[in-house]
Motif scaffolding. Structure first.
Motif, PDB file in Angstrom:
ATOM      1  N   GLY A   1       0.853  -1.199   0.000  1.00  0.00           N
ATOM      2  CA  GLY A   1       0.000   0.000   0.000  1.00  0.00           C
ATOM      3  C   GLY A   1       0.877   1.232   0.000  1.00  0.00           C
ATOM      4  O   GLY A   1       1.975   1.247   0.566  1.00  0.00           O
ATOM      5  N   SER A   2       0.400   2.304  -0.658  1.00  0.00           N
ATOM      6  CA  SER A   2       1.271   3.477  -0.759  1.00  0.00           C
ATOM      7  C   SER A   2       1.281   4.269   0.542  1.00  0.00           C
ATOM      8  O   SER A   2       2.238   4.985   0.831  1.00  0.00           O
ATOM      9  CB  SER A   2       0.883   4.357  -1.946  1.00  0.00           C
ATOM     10  OG  SER A   2      -0.397   4.873  -1.806  1.00  0.00           O
ATOM     11  N   LYS A   3       0.241   4.133   1.358  1.00  0.00           N
ATOM     12  CA  LYS A   3       0.223   4.801   2.671  1.00  0.00           C
ATOM     13  C   LYS A   3       1.467   4.385   3.457  1.00  0.00           C
ATOM     14  O   LYS A   3       2.189   5.231   3.983  1.00  0.00           O
ATOM     15  CB  LYS A   3      -1.052   4.356   3.393  1.00  0.00           C
ATOM     16  CG  LYS A   3      -1.309   4.924   4.739  1.00  0.00           C
ATOM     17  CD  LYS A   3      -2.692   4.438   5.190  1.00  0.00           C
ATOM     18  CE  LYS A   3      -2.874   4.497   6.689  1.00  0.00           C
ATOM     19  NZ  LYS A   3      -2.862   5.827   7.263  1.00  0.00           N
TER      20      LYS A   3
ATOM     21  N   ASN B   1       1.587  15.611  -5.363  1.00  0.00           N
ATOM     22  CA  ASN B   1       0.505  14.674  -5.644  1.00  0.00           C
ATOM     23  C   ASN B   1      -0.465  15.279  -6.665  1.00  0.00           C
ATOM     24  O   ASN B   1      -1.245  16.149  -6.329  1.00  0.00           O
ATOM     25  CB  ASN B   1      -0.203  14.337  -4.303  1.00  0.00           C
ATOM     26  CG  ASN B   1      -1.592  13.764  -4.469  1.00  0.00           C
ATOM     27  OD1 ASN B   1      -2.555  14.239  -3.858  1.00  0.00           O
ATOM     28  ND2 ASN B   1      -1.715  12.752  -5.283  1.00  0.00           N
TER      29      ASN B   1
ATOM     30  N   ALA C   1      -1.345   8.552  -6.949  1.00  0.00           N
ATOM     31  CA  ALA C   1      -2.456   7.672  -6.542  1.00  0.00           C
ATOM     32  C   ALA C   1      -3.641   7.758  -7.508  1.00  0.00           C
ATOM     33  O   ALA C   1      -4.340   6.767  -7.723  1.00  0.00           O
ATOM     34  CB  ALA C   1      -2.911   8.038  -5.131  1.00  0.00           C
ATOM     35  N   TYR C   2      -3.862   8.952  -8.075  1.00  0.00           N
ATOM     36  CA  TYR C   2      -5.037   9.144  -8.947  1.00  0.00           C
ATOM     37  C   TYR C   2      -4.616   9.246 -10.415  1.00  0.00           C
ATOM     38  O   TYR C   2      -5.316   9.852 -11.229  1.00  0.00           O
ATOM     39  CB  TYR C   2      -5.817  10.391  -8.491  1.00  0.00           C
ATOM     40  CG  TYR C   2      -6.292  10.216  -7.065  1.00  0.00           C
ATOM     41  CD1 TYR C   2      -7.459   9.508  -6.786  1.00  0.00           C
ATOM     42  CD2 TYR C   2      -5.534  10.679  -5.991  1.00  0.00           C
ATOM     43  CE1 TYR C   2      -7.865   9.284  -5.485  1.00  0.00           C
ATOM     44  CE2 TYR C   2      -5.927  10.451  -4.679  1.00  0.00           C
ATOM     45  CZ  TYR C   2      -7.096   9.747  -4.433  1.00  0.00           C
ATOM     46  OH  TYR C   2      -7.490   9.510  -3.135  1.00  0.00           O
TER      47      TYR C   2
ATOM     48  N   SER D   1      -4.897   0.761  -5.528  1.00  0.00           N
ATOM     49  CA  SER D   1      -6.159   1.012  -4.805  1.00  0.00           C
ATOM     50  C   SER D   1      -7.222   1.717  -5.634  1.00  0.00           C
ATOM     51  O   SER D   1      -8.389   1.335  -5.616  1.00  0.00           O
ATOM     52  CB  SER D   1      -5.891   1.871  -3.565  1.00  0.00           C
ATOM     53  OG  SER D   1      -5.075   1.193  -2.665  1.00  0.00           O
ATOM     54  N   LYS D   2      -6.816   2.778  -6.324  1.00  0.00           N
ATOM     55  CA  LYS D   2      -7.815   3.623  -6.989  1.00  0.00           C
ATOM     56  C   LYS D   2      -8.042   3.165  -8.432  1.00  0.00           C
ATOM     57  O   LYS D   2      -9.169   3.142  -8.897  1.00  0.00           O
ATOM     58  CB  LYS D   2      -7.370   5.087  -6.975  1.00  0.00           C
ATOM     59  CG  LYS D   2      -6.695   5.552  -5.698  1.00  0.00           C
ATOM     60  CD  LYS D   2      -7.638   5.724  -4.535  1.00  0.00           C
ATOM     61  CE  LYS D   2      -6.859   6.050  -3.267  1.00  0.00           C
ATOM     62  NZ  LYS D   2      -7.670   6.355  -2.112  1.00  0.00           N
TER      63      LYS D   2
ATOM     64  N   ARG E   1      -4.169  -3.707  -0.532  1.00  0.00           N
ATOM     65  CA  ARG E   1      -2.922  -3.134  -0.032  1.00  0.00           C
ATOM     66  C   ARG E   1      -1.730  -3.466  -0.941  1.00  0.00           C
ATOM     67  O   ARG E   1      -0.787  -4.144  -0.523  1.00  0.00           O
ATOM     68  CB  ARG E   1      -2.637  -3.555   1.431  1.00  0.00           C
ATOM     69  CG  ARG E   1      -3.812  -3.502   2.388  1.00  0.00           C
ATOM     70  CD  ARG E   1      -4.520  -2.154   2.434  1.00  0.00           C
ATOM     71  NE  ARG E   1      -3.616  -1.063   2.674  1.00  0.00           N
ATOM     72  CZ  ARG E   1      -3.615   0.049   1.949  1.00  0.00           C
ATOM     73  NH1 ARG E   1      -4.453   0.225   0.928  1.00  0.00           N
ATOM     74  NH2 ARG E   1      -2.774   1.000   2.215  1.00  0.00           N
TER      75      ARG E   1
ATOM     76  N   ALA F   1       0.935  -1.551  -3.755  1.00  0.00           N
ATOM     77  CA  ALA F   1       1.398  -0.332  -4.429  1.00  0.00           C
ATOM     78  C   ALA F   1       2.840  -0.557  -4.853  1.00  0.00           C
ATOM     79  O   ALA F   1       3.443  -1.596  -4.539  1.00  0.00           O
ATOM     80  CB  ALA F   1       1.288   0.867  -3.490  1.00  0.00           C
TER      81      ALA F   1
HETATM   82  C1  PLP Z   1      -3.120  11.085  -2.312  1.00  0.00           C
HETATM   83  C2  PLP Z   1      -3.147   9.713  -1.743  1.00  0.00           C
HETATM   84  N1  PLP Z   1      -2.010   9.050  -1.628  1.00  0.00           N
HETATM   85  C3  PLP Z   1      -1.965   7.805  -1.127  1.00  0.00           C
HETATM   86  C4  PLP Z   1      -3.113   7.185  -0.691  1.00  0.00           C
HETATM   87  C5  PLP Z   1      -2.990   5.824  -0.069  1.00  0.00           C
HETATM   88  O1  PLP Z   1      -3.386   4.815  -0.902  1.00  0.00           O
HETATM   89  P1  PLP Z   1      -3.082   3.298  -0.560  1.00  0.00           P
HETATM   90  O2  PLP Z   1      -2.491   3.235   0.810  1.00  0.00           O
HETATM   91  O3  PLP Z   1      -4.402   2.623  -0.624  1.00  0.00           O
HETATM   92  O4  PLP Z   1      -2.129   2.808  -1.589  1.00  0.00           O
HETATM   93  C6  PLP Z   1      -4.331   7.833  -0.782  1.00  0.00           C
HETATM   94  C7  PLP Z   1      -5.551   7.183  -0.307  1.00  0.00           C
HETATM   95  O5  PLP Z   1      -6.573   7.753  -0.101  1.00  0.00           O
HETATM   96  C8  PLP Z   1      -4.352   9.138  -1.330  1.00  0.00           C
HETATM   97  O6  PLP Z   1      -5.478   9.839  -1.450  1.00  0.00           O
END
Ligand code: PLP
Length: 390
Positions: free
Chosen positions: A103-105, A175, A209-210, A240-241, A249, A251
Motif C-alpha cells: 500500500g502506498s500509505k 501529488n 495515486a489518482y 487502490s484507486k 494493499r 502499491a
Molecule cells: C493522495 C493519496 N495518496 C496515497 C493514498 C494511499 O493509498 P493506498 O495506501 O491505498 O495505496 C491515498 C488514499 O486515499 C491518497 O489519497
C-alpha cells in the motif's frame, strides 16, 4: 491496568485525520441518523472480476504459500515496467527501478524514515494527504507546507519557499491529480520542479495515486515522463484507486535506483514482501485490458458532472476537478471548514471532510468524494439544496 509509555516517536504522531473523521460519522450513525458519507476517499465499486479470479487461482498455487522473495516476484516487477512503458512510454529497469510496497500509505511513511533525520525539512503540499505528515513527525523532521492556492491552479509556488527551508529540505512530496483539490499538473510544472529539486538537492516523491483518473479527455501526466525525473526522485503508484483494490494493499514506487534501494532496505526489516497471490493478481490487472479503468474514470466524470451541476443549482459553485475523485467546495461566507462540515452533518446527515484537516491552506473548503452512486449523489444534492435554502 498499567499504561505503558510509548516512544517519543509514537507520541509525535499526529491524530490520524481520517480515523478521527470516521469515528465522528460512526457516532452519528449509531444514533440512527440517515447519513451520506461524502467524506472518505474509499473506492465504492468492486475489484473487476478478472483480477479477483486471478487471485483465486493464485491462492491454489503452493509456491505462493511460502515466503515470497524479499523484494517481491520478478514477474510483478516486470509487469510494472511493462505497464509504465505501455501507458507512459517510460523505460524502467524492473530490478533496480521498481519497489513493491504494501500500500502506498505505508510506502509514503517509509520514505520519510529512509531519507529524513531530525532537523531536516520535508516540503509538503498544503492542503495535502495527511499521511505525508506521519513519517515526517515520526523521525522528528520538520514540515514546510507549500500552500496550494486557487490563484496558482493549486500548484506550489517555489519562489515563495524561503532559502533556509530550501537549504534544509531533503524531500518534497507532490501529488497530482491532487487530493483534495482535484487539480492536475502539466509538463511545465514538472520541469520547474526538476530544476528546483536539482538546484537544492531535494528528492521528489510524486504520489500518483489518482494517475488513472483524469477528466475531459486529459490523461494525467506521469512525473516519470518528464526528462530528468528519474534523476530527481520517484513516483508512487497504488493499485487502490485504478483497479478498486483499496482493501488489497498493493502499491509500488518507480524511479531513482538509490531511492528504490532505500525502500527495499527498510522493507527487508519490516516485511517479507506481500502475498504472492496479490502480486500475481496485481500483475494480471496491469497487463490485461484497461477497459475497466476507462470505465471507472468515466463513471467518476459522470458523477462529478451530476454533483457539480446539482451544487450549482443549490447556489454552490465548484470549479470542475480535472482528476482524482474529489470536489473541492469553498464554504459559504460566515463558516469555517469545520463549522460548515458540522452544520451540514447535523442538519442534513451529509458527511464531508473539512479542508482544515488537510492543512492550514485547506481552511475555507470542504472535500466531497465522488465515491457514491449517482442515486446517492442525487440525494446528496437534494440535501445540499435544503441546507442552502434554510
Ligand atoms: C493522495 C493519496 N495518496 C496515497 C493514498 C494511499 O493509498 P493506498 O495506501 O491505498 O495505496 C491515498 C488514499 O486515499 C491518497 O489519497
Amino acid at each position: 491496568m498499567k499504561e505503558f509509555q510509548t516512544s517519543k516517536a509514537i507520541k509525535r504522531l499526529p491524530d490520524q485525520f481520517f480515523a478521527t473523521l470516521i469515528d465522528k460519522l460512526n457516532a452519528y450513525e449509531s444514533k440512527g441518523w440517515d447519513t451520506i458519507n461524502l467524506g472518505q476517499g474509499n473506492p465504492d465499486q468492486p475489484t473487476p472480476d478478472h483480477i479477483v479470479d486471478s487471485l483465486k487461482e493464485a491462492a491454489d498455487n503452493p509456491e505462493f504459500h511460502q515466503y515470497p522473495p524479499f523484494h517481491g516476484y520478478t514477474f510483478f516487477k516486470e509487469a510494472i515496467a511493462e505497464f509504465y512503458k505501455r501507458e507512459y512510454d517510460v523505460d524502467l529497469d524492473p530490478e533496480t527501478e521498481v519497489a513493491i510496497m504494501p500500500g502506498s500509505k505505508t510506502g509514503l511513511v517509509e520514505l520519510s524514515q529512509c531519507f529524513l533525520d531530525p532537523g531536516d525539512v520535508a516540503l509538503v503540499p498544503d492542503p495535502g494527504y495527511p499521511d505525508y505528515w506521519s513519517g515526517i513527525e515520526m523521525v522528528g523532521a520538520e514540515m514546510k507546507p507549500m500552500p496550494l492556492l486557487a490563484e496558482n491552479d493549486f500548484l506550489p509556488d517555489y519562489e515563495a519557499i524561503d532559502s533556509e527551508s530550501w537549504e534544509k529540505a531533503r524531500l518534497m512530496f507532490l501529488n497530482y491529480p491532487n487530493n483534495p483539490t482535484g487539480a492536475v499538473a502539466d509538463r511545465a510544472f514538472y520541469e520547474e520542479t526538476i530544476k528546483e529539486a536539482e538546484k537544492h538537492d531535494v528528492c521528489v516523491i510524486h504520489d500518483f495515486a489518482y494517475g488513472a483518473i483524469g477528466f475531459d479527455g486529459v490523461k494525467p501526466l506521469s512525473f516519470m515522463q518528464v526528462e530528468g525525473a528519474k534523476n530527481t526522485g520517484v513516483e508512487v503508484y497504488t493499485m487502490s484507486k485504478t483497479y478498486n483494490m483499496a482493501g488489497w494493499r498493493v502499491a509500488f514506487a518507480v524511479g531513482n535506483p538509490s531511492v528504490i534501494k532505500a525502500i527495499e532496505t527498510i522493507q527487508d526489516h519490516y516485511f517479507c514482501s506481500i502475498f504472492g497471490g496479490l502480486q500475481k493478481a496485481s500483475a494480471t490487472a496491469l497487463l490485461s485490458s484497461q477497459a475497466c479503468v476507462d470505465e471507472l474514470a468515466s463513471t467518476y466524470e459522470h458523477r462529478r458532472d451530476l454533483l457539480l451541476s446539482g451544487l450549482e443549482e443549490a447556489g454552490y459553485h465548484v470549479e470542475p476537478c480535472k482528476g482524482s475523485f474529489f470536489a473541492w467546495l469553498r464554504v459559504p461566507e460566515g463558516y469555517s471548514s469545520q463549522s460548515f462540515a458540522d452544520a451540514l452533518l447535523e442538519e442534513t446527515g451529509l458527511f464531508v471532510a473539512p479542508g482544515i484537516g488537510f492543512g492550514a491552506s485547506g481552511e475555507g473548503y470542504v472535500r466531497i468524494g465522488l465515491n457514491n452512486s449517482e442515486e446517492t449523489l442525487k440525494e446528496a444534492v437534494v440535501r445540499f439544496k435544503k441546507f442552502a435554502e434554510k
